[in-house]
Design a protein around this motif. Sequence first.
Motif, PDB file in Angstrom:
ATOM      1  N   ASP B 217       0.838  -1.114   0.014  1.00 35.09           N
ATOM      2  CA  ASP B 217       0.038  -0.126  -0.009  1.00 35.09           C
ATOM      3  C   ASP B 217       1.113   1.357   0.012  1.00 35.09           C
ATOM      4  OD1 ASP B 217      -2.857  -1.320   1.656  1.00 35.09           O
ATOM      5  OD2 ASP B 217      -2.823  -0.147  -0.129  1.00 35.09           O
ATOM      6  N   ILE B 218       2.090   0.947  -0.559  1.00 37.11           N
ATOM      7  CA  ILE B 218       3.054   2.314  -0.479  1.00 37.11           C
ATOM      8  C   ILE B 218       2.378   3.552  -0.791  1.00 37.11           C
ATOM      9  CG2 ILE B 218       4.220   1.437  -2.606  1.00 37.11           C
ATOM     10  CD1 ILE B 218       5.747   2.951   0.630  1.00 37.11           C
ATOM     11  N   SER B 219       1.579   3.617  -1.982  1.00 36.70           N
ATOM     12  CA  SER B 219       1.111   4.758  -2.608  1.00 36.70           C
ATOM     13  C   SER B 219       0.291   5.447  -1.671  1.00 36.70           C
ATOM     14  CB  SER B 219       0.096   4.283  -3.762  1.00 36.70           C
ATOM     15  OG  SER B 219      -0.786   3.099  -3.286  1.00 36.70           O
ATOM     16  N   ALA B 220      -0.479   5.002  -0.618  1.00 31.28           N
ATOM     17  CA  ALA B 220      -1.179   5.874   0.279  1.00 31.28           C
ATOM     18  C   ALA B 220      -0.196   6.464   1.325  1.00 31.28           C
ATOM     19  CB  ALA B 220      -2.412   4.921   0.955  1.00 31.28           C
ATOM     20  N   LEU B 221       0.565   5.477   1.583  1.00 33.19           N
ATOM     21  CA  LEU B 221       1.706   5.913   2.882  1.00 33.19           C
ATOM     22  C   LEU B 221       2.411   7.062   2.246  1.00 33.19           C
ATOM     23  CD1 LEU B 221       2.110   2.405   3.844  1.00 33.19           C
ATOM     24  CD2 LEU B 221       1.283   4.170   5.399  1.00 33.19           C
ATOM     25  N   MET B 222       2.834   6.900   1.009  1.00 34.52           N
ATOM     26  CA  MET B 222       3.781   8.068   0.421  1.00 34.52           C
ATOM     27  C   MET B 222       3.033   9.619   0.377  1.00 34.52           C
ATOM     28  SD  MET B 222       6.866   6.779  -0.050  1.00 34.52           S
ATOM     29  CE  MET B 222       7.379   7.850  -1.896  1.00 34.52           C
ATOM     30  N   GLY B 223       1.773   9.173   0.442  1.00 32.99           N
ATOM     31  CA  GLY B 223       0.713  10.513   0.424  1.00 32.99           C
ATOM     32  C   GLY B 223       1.125  11.683   1.489  1.00 32.99           C
TER      33      GLY B 223
END
Lengths: 410, 266
Positions: B217-223
Amino acid sequence: MSRFLGILTCLMISASVFGQIEVCSDCQFKTVPSAIESASPHDTVLVHKGIYPIHNMVITKPITLRGLNRPVLDGEDKGYIVKILSDSVSFTGFDIRRVGISHTEDYAAIYSFRADYLEISDNHLEDVFFGIRLEKSSNVVVKDNIVKGRFSREFDSGNGIHLWHCKNARVEGNDLSGLRDGIYFEFVDDSYVIANRSHHNTRYGLHYMFSNDDDYLDNYFYNNGAGVAVMFSKNIKMINNRFSHNWGTSSYGLLLKEIYDAEIKMNLFEKNTVAISVDGSSRIYYRNNDFIQNGWAIRVTGGCYVNQFTSNNFISNSFDVSYNSKLNDNLFQGNFWSSYSGYDIDRDGWGDIPYRPVKLFSYVVNRTPETIVLLRSFFIDIINFSERVTPVFTPDNLMDDQPSMKKIKW
Amino acid sequence: MKFTEKMWLIFKYSFKDMIRAKWIIVYLLFYLLLGFILLFLNNDLSSSVITIMNIIIILTPLIGTLFGVMFYYNSREFTELLIAQPIRRSRIFMGQYLGVSLSLSLSLVIGLGLPFLIFGLANSAEIFNFIMLIFIGMALTFSFTGLSMWISLRNSNRIKGFGYSVLLWLFFAVIYDGIFLSLLLIFENYPIDQFSLLMSMLNPIDLSRILVLIKLDISALMGYTGAVFQTFFGSNWGIVISGIMLLLWMTTPAYMMVRSSKRRDF
């Protein structure tokens, strides 16, 4: 379309009727500017293979410039390379390198001012500051060019294709990378952006400012700071584009700011931090889009009214919709939500209980971003569930009362 | 500690005992069923991996806890008999602990591995995520079996031992995150990103969740805008540090259990 074909045929006719001048190391003309100077209007200048150091070459008459076997125009970092100041110029088949970098002048590989009916196609631009910069030029075609920037930081790179005060432009089949904005439109109306690839740009893949009645179709935006930004514009149609891997802090697939009456149809958003970030935008129709594995599928921040989200697929996003207010004036209907847990007893294909796409946790993350470390925790599932049963923090009328049971196909 | 012949015997005995007890077979069948149903309904390996993560990080600690406690109290008479023999206590308890946790891990590997292999895991890009998931499940099994056996060793009252162990699971699985969230909300005006990373390191379940999230889920965490999160989640540092912490969480409970077994007066 017929108009563009008209231009093309005119250009072809001119090439056959009018004279042809050749440039090469053992031709009569050894440099391109000397050939252009002695050419009469509507002549064709054929440039053979070779390396031609050129900067600030000004074209003031309607001619066709064509490169054979990709001659190289080397700007040697000295500033502009080609300046087009005449209508009906065609510029095809060149390799252009090394545009000068400046913090006071917007140097470009190909620059035009008040020049209509241009055709710029099949050129390879490398190490550019700005690539193709057209100002107050209408009915232009920019086609099949490859523009590569220097992959440097935002403040010392320029845009790939930069249009300012243009009309009826057509930007098609270009490949843009390593720039600030891949394609930049400011005050550009009635134009098309079709089947371009814009990637690895530091800011946006495609950027609209104050531009109305434009369409962009079949483009592919990936690994940009943000895929596409549409700002202060009206009547933009966005159809069948692909936005993927726009990852990072404050990174979006599509950023909408103060835009009205847009249509967003049949696009694919995958693996973006935020697929669509909407700010102060109204009367926008979202239909048949796929949102797959994004951090946030849609993030709405204030002042968005009468938007319609219908028949979209929301699949495996960490957050489907995030909202920062309790007011809702937008319609969500007939979408497919992969995290929908309802049932369909009457078997009409629509879920019998409404789906609430805004979770309590997305509200919490909006307030305290650090709480993102608790994503997918069991405790979070529990509080999300209780909020879904009795909404307190999230808008209670924000729901899809007709969620689709199956993935929507079109 | 050396893996001696006697320890091997005790390990073999415990392992066989677990399999004979049938519960381990039920556990295996449960995973087989779960894997097949999930893949049958979903037919998409990557989203099944996410669903399985949710199950693994809640269920494996619970099962580890329950089996650890049950095994200890059921075989207490036999253990006491063994203690009277010339075998070192550490080897007895280590052997039992390994017998329980390895048999549980084996069920997990076979139970989930088989359906995923049949549905084409080997040719899929998800194979690394899946292997990591299985490793995390095993780590949690080891960690919570150790914790529960340690608690049982310290409580001769089996009701108490059972209660504490389940409470510990409940604490790590649910209550901890509740406290964590409240702390984050209370101190939201302070720089809390380092604190929040530290907090998630101190709970094996959160730690496992973070490890999976970094991959999936890296995409959300990178937000999130913040340098600390950026470096932690964006580079390999996150995986390395969480991996080391998880290893510590695997070994420490076993060590504590062996230590208290030496002091315990039977």
